[in-house]
Structures are given as structure tokens and as C-alpha cells.
Write an enzyme that holds these catalytic residues in place. Structure first.
Site, PDB file in Angstrom:
ATOM      1  N   SER A  74       6.581   0.215   0.119  1.00 56.24           N
ATOM      2  CA  SER A  74       6.374   1.470  -0.593  1.00 56.24           C
ATOM      3  C   SER A  74       6.044   2.643   0.319  1.00 56.24           C
ATOM      4  O   SER A  74       5.708   3.715  -0.156  1.00 56.24           O
ATOM      5  CB  SER A  74       5.260   1.299  -1.631  1.00 56.24           C
ATOM      6  OG  SER A  74       4.074   0.840  -1.031  1.00 56.24           O
ATOM      7  N   GLY A  75       6.111   2.454   1.639  1.00 52.46           N
ATOM      8  CA  GLY A  75       5.939   3.577   2.553  1.00 52.46           C
ATOM      9  C   GLY A  75       4.516   3.866   2.963  1.00 52.46           C
ATOM     10  O   GLY A  75       4.236   4.911   3.534  1.00 52.46           O
ATOM     11  N   LEU A  76       3.590   2.925   2.689  1.00 56.09           N
ATOM     12  CA  LEU A  76       2.181   3.151   3.009  1.00 56.09           C
ATOM     13  C   LEU A  76       1.701   2.255   4.138  1.00 56.09           C
ATOM     14  O   LEU A  76       0.498   2.054   4.315  1.00 56.09           O
ATOM     15  CB  LEU A  76       1.316   2.924   1.761  1.00 56.09           C
ATOM     16  CG  LEU A  76       1.618   3.856   0.590  1.00 56.09           C
ATOM     17  CD1 LEU A  76       0.840   3.438  -0.646  1.00 56.09           C
ATOM     18  CD2 LEU A  76       1.307   5.299   0.948  1.00 56.09           C
ATOM     19  N   GLY A  77       2.624   1.708   4.897  1.00 55.54           N
ATOM     20  CA  GLY A  77       2.244   0.841   6.010  1.00 55.54           C
ATOM     21  C   GLY A  77       1.688  -0.492   5.553  1.00 55.54           C
ATOM     22  O   GLY A  77       0.860  -1.093   6.234  1.00 55.54           O
ATOM     23  N   ASP A  88       1.157   2.749  12.218  1.00 50.04           N
ATOM     24  CA  ASP A  88       0.579   2.084  11.059  1.00 50.04           C
ATOM     25  C   ASP A  88      -0.469   1.056  11.450  1.00 50.04           C
ATOM     26  O   ASP A  88      -1.530   0.951  10.820  1.00 50.04           O
ATOM     27  CB  ASP A  88       1.672   1.394  10.244  1.00 50.04           C
ATOM     28  CG  ASP A  88       2.650   2.364   9.627  1.00 50.04           C
ATOM     29  OD1 ASP A  88       2.401   3.586   9.701  1.00 50.04           O
ATOM     30  OD2 ASP A  88       3.667   1.907   9.066  1.00 50.04           O
ATOM     31  N   SER A 105       2.935  -3.543   5.328  1.00 50.21           N
ATOM     32  CA  SER A 105       3.174  -4.715   6.171  1.00 50.21           C
ATOM     33  C   SER A 105       2.263  -4.713   7.387  1.00 50.21           C
ATOM     34  O   SER A 105       1.759  -5.763   7.804  1.00 50.21           O
ATOM     35  CB  SER A 105       4.638  -4.780   6.603  1.00 50.21           C
ATOM     36  OG  SER A 105       4.982  -3.674   7.413  1.00 50.21           O
ATOM     37  N   GLU A 156       4.448  -7.543  15.067  1.00 51.99           N
ATOM     38  CA  GLU A 156       5.551  -6.991  14.277  1.00 51.99           C
ATOM     39  C   GLU A 156       6.745  -6.582  15.133  1.00 51.99           C
ATOM     40  O   GLU A 156       7.897  -6.826  14.768  1.00 51.99           O
ATOM     41  CB  GLU A 156       5.054  -5.793  13.466  1.00 51.99           C
ATOM     42  CG  GLU A 156       4.083  -6.164  12.354  1.00 51.99           C
ATOM     43  CD  GLU A 156       3.921  -5.045  11.349  1.00 51.99           C
ATOM     44  OE1 GLU A 156       4.548  -5.119  10.288  1.00 51.99           O
ATOM     45  OE2 GLU A 156       3.170  -4.092  11.649  1.00 51.99           O
TER      46      GLU A 156
END
Length: 331
Positions: free
Chosen positions: A99-102, A148, A104, A136
Site C-alpha cells: 500500500s505504499g507505506l513501507g 523505509d 514490507s 531485502e
């Protein structure tokens, strides 16, 4: 048993300059904050009563006997990296993944934090951030920046600088009143699920060679935004105008950042009184944040009534161990 609590982040300026290919040559900077929406990771050793040796619960449940059988790449590689065995891992979150909020990266930080705690080790914030980046970007081979992981680990409202020499986290010194006004003038809306950020990040990475001027300008906007926040006499609405500027600038890097439906949402928000805004994360969906003064916010909520509005408050703590109970484990 260990339970960690790790915040999600909201990035305002400098996105794209945190890619290693860029900042190692030119230097990079971002301004971001964490806020009071979290992911929770619970880790304990799995009792030896079952016909499997590891269980991982997220949007699905995996029960396996070999770490190599685990399909979740971050869990699999983190367990191998820190030599973790016979675990029960559970993931919960206040907001959805992709959803674009970091999300992961917050999960990666929280997972590593829990692993270290289960081993009876203390990992400082920079260690967690660097290990999550390694997990990551190297072990999982996912494209993307590195802001992030740092934001989730440290927490707070920061300027984060990147260079070939390393990473530097500088809290932005802003008055309590001005910080509260900024929080009050920001609204968060969920537009729907995005594609995997690593897919969009791969496209952005490929486009960077031809977008050096835009990235340099995005880096310069970090200086301008910081000056607005830290100068007592500066009009906070200028922060919103810079968001509008960077939104149009970032859309020029790759077409995958936005689409016609997202562009229409942005235009409707501006017509309802928003000074500016941006799509959080790599793009393609997820969350919009808008800067809009309090007396116009009801108009915006009505105009974007089909979208879910998410109230939030800035937070300062970063990833932390919420619950700690040591376990005896005989490997």
C-alpha cells in the site's frame, strides 16, 4: 516469546534519491516520518508436538519441516541469515501490505528485532536498519530504495541522508505547535492496493539514468522543505505547495507512478481545497496524503467519499520489543 511493534512510514520529499545506484554517486536525502499505524511480529520456538518444525502465519499459513521450504522470502532468508530454527512466526498489521507505506520493510525490521531478542541479543537502530536493507535488497534481491528500513527502525520525523560513506539520521527540529499543525493539516486516504513496490522500483531504477536532473531537483526540495519546517516565520502552507510540486516532478520519472484514476483523485482533492499532496511509496495505488487546512477538510472527505480516510498521529519510537519472555531452547 517475543512481540515487536514497528511503525509504518510516510515519506514526503527526496524519494528516488535513496536508491544505491544514485546516492553512492550523487548523495541522497529524504524527509519522512513514522506514524501511529504498526505491524506486530510474534516469534517463539514451536513446541515439538507437531509433524512440522516451522509455522509462519501472515495472509496465509505455512507449515514446513525445512527452512528452504518457506515461501515467504523475507522470513526464509532472515531465518537462514541469523540461524533461526523451529519457530512459530505470526504477522499482524494495522494497515494492508502493498500500500505504499513501507510495510514490507517495517515487517523486515520487526522480524529481525524479534529474532535478536529471542537470541537474547540487543540490536541498535542502525544495526536493524542495515540488516533489513541487506535482507531485502541483497538476500531477497528486491529492487528499491533504503529509506523505509531506516525510518521504521529509528521512528520519528527525520531527514535521512545517504552517501557512499553511509547513512545519517537527523531528527528535524520543529516546534511542538508547528509539528502539531502539520499533523492536523495532513489527511491520509486509501485508494486501493498497489502493485508490488519492487516491480515499480525496478522500472524507476531503469529510468534513473535518463532522469538525473529530476532526481537532483528532488534532492534540493529536501533542503527547501526542511527550511519551511525549521524556520519559525515560514508559512506551513508552503510545505503543501512543495508537495504539489514534487508530485508533478515525480510523475515525470516513470508512467507507472500514477494513472488516470489516480490523477483524477488528485485533481478532485485540489479543487476541494488541498494545497498539495502525493502518492506514498513507489506508486501505482496505495495511499494519498494531502495537505489541506482544517476548515476545508470536511469538503475533501465528502468529495473523496468513496475512499477510506485514515486519521493518524506522528510517532517517535520506531521498532521496539513490546513483550519479552526468554525461552530455553535446545537446538
Amino acid at each position: 516469546m517475543i512481540i515487536t511493534k514497528t511503525p509504518f512510514r510516510m515519506s514526503f520529499f527526496g524519494g528516488g534519491t535513496d536508491y544505491a545506484d544514485y546516492y553512492k554517486e550523487h548523495g541522497g536525502s529524504v524527509i519522512s516520518t513514522t506514524f501511529d499505524k504498526y505491524c506486530y511480529v510474534t516469534v517463539r520456538h514451536l513446541p515439538r508436538f507437531f509433524d512440522y518444525t516451522n509455522q509462519v502465519s501472515y495472509s496465509r499459513i505455512e507449515r514446513v519441516n525445512s527452512i528452504d521450504e518457506i515461501e515467504h522470502p523475507a522470513v526464509r532468508e532472515a531465518m537462514k541469515y541469523l540461524n533461526m530454527r523451529e519457530l512459530q512466526i505470526t504477522y499482524d498489521a494495522d494497515l494492508p501490505a502493498k500500500s505504499g507505506l513501507g510495510t514490507s520493510s517495517s515487517f523486515a525490521v520487526g522480524l529481525l528485532n524479534a529474532f535478536h531478542a529471542l537470541k537474547g541479543q540487543y540490536a541498535d537502530k542502525m544495526k536493524l536498519a542495515k540488516e533489513a536493507i541487506y535482507l531485502e535488497r541483497v538476500l531477497c534481491n528486491e529492487d528499491g530504495g533504503v529509506q523505509d528500513q531506516v525510518a521504521a527502525s529509528f521512528g520519528g520525523f527525520n531527514r535521512i541522508n545517504f552517501s557512499a560513506d553511509g547513512i545519517n539520521v537527523n531528527p528535524i527540529v520543529i516546534s511542538r505547535e508547528k509539528k502539531q499543525l502539520l499533523n492536523d493539516n495532513l489527511m491520509l486516504f486509501f485508494t486501493g492496493f498497489a502493485r508490488f513496490s519492487s516491480e515499480i522500483a525496478k522500472e524507476q531504477k531503469g529510468a534513473m539514468r535518463d532522469k538525473q536532473r529530476e532526481l537532483a531537483e528532488m534532492k534540493q526540495l529536501v533542503d527547501s522543505a526542511e527550511a519551511i519546517l525549521t524556520t519559525k516565520t515560514a508559512d506551513l502552507n508552503e510545505f503543501g505547495k512543495l508537495l504539489d510540486y514534487t508530485w508533478h516532478l515525480k510523475r515525470g520519472i516513470t508512467k507507472s507512478i500514477s494513472n488516470h484514476a489516480l490523477d483524477q483523485i488528485y485533481e478532485r482533492a485540489v479543487k476541494s481545497g488541498a494545497v498539495g499532496g502525493k502518492l506514498l511509496g513507489a506508486g501505482g495505488g496505495g495511499f494519498f496524503v494531502f495537505y489541506i487546512e482544517k476548515d476545508k477538510q470536511e469538503n475533501l472527505k465528502k468529495e473523496l467519499g468513496e475512499l477510506l480516510h485514515i486519521p493518524f498521529t506522528f510517532e517517535n519510537e520506531g521498532s521496539r520489543v513490546l513483550y519479552y519472555r526468554p525461552e530455553d531452547f535446545d537446538a
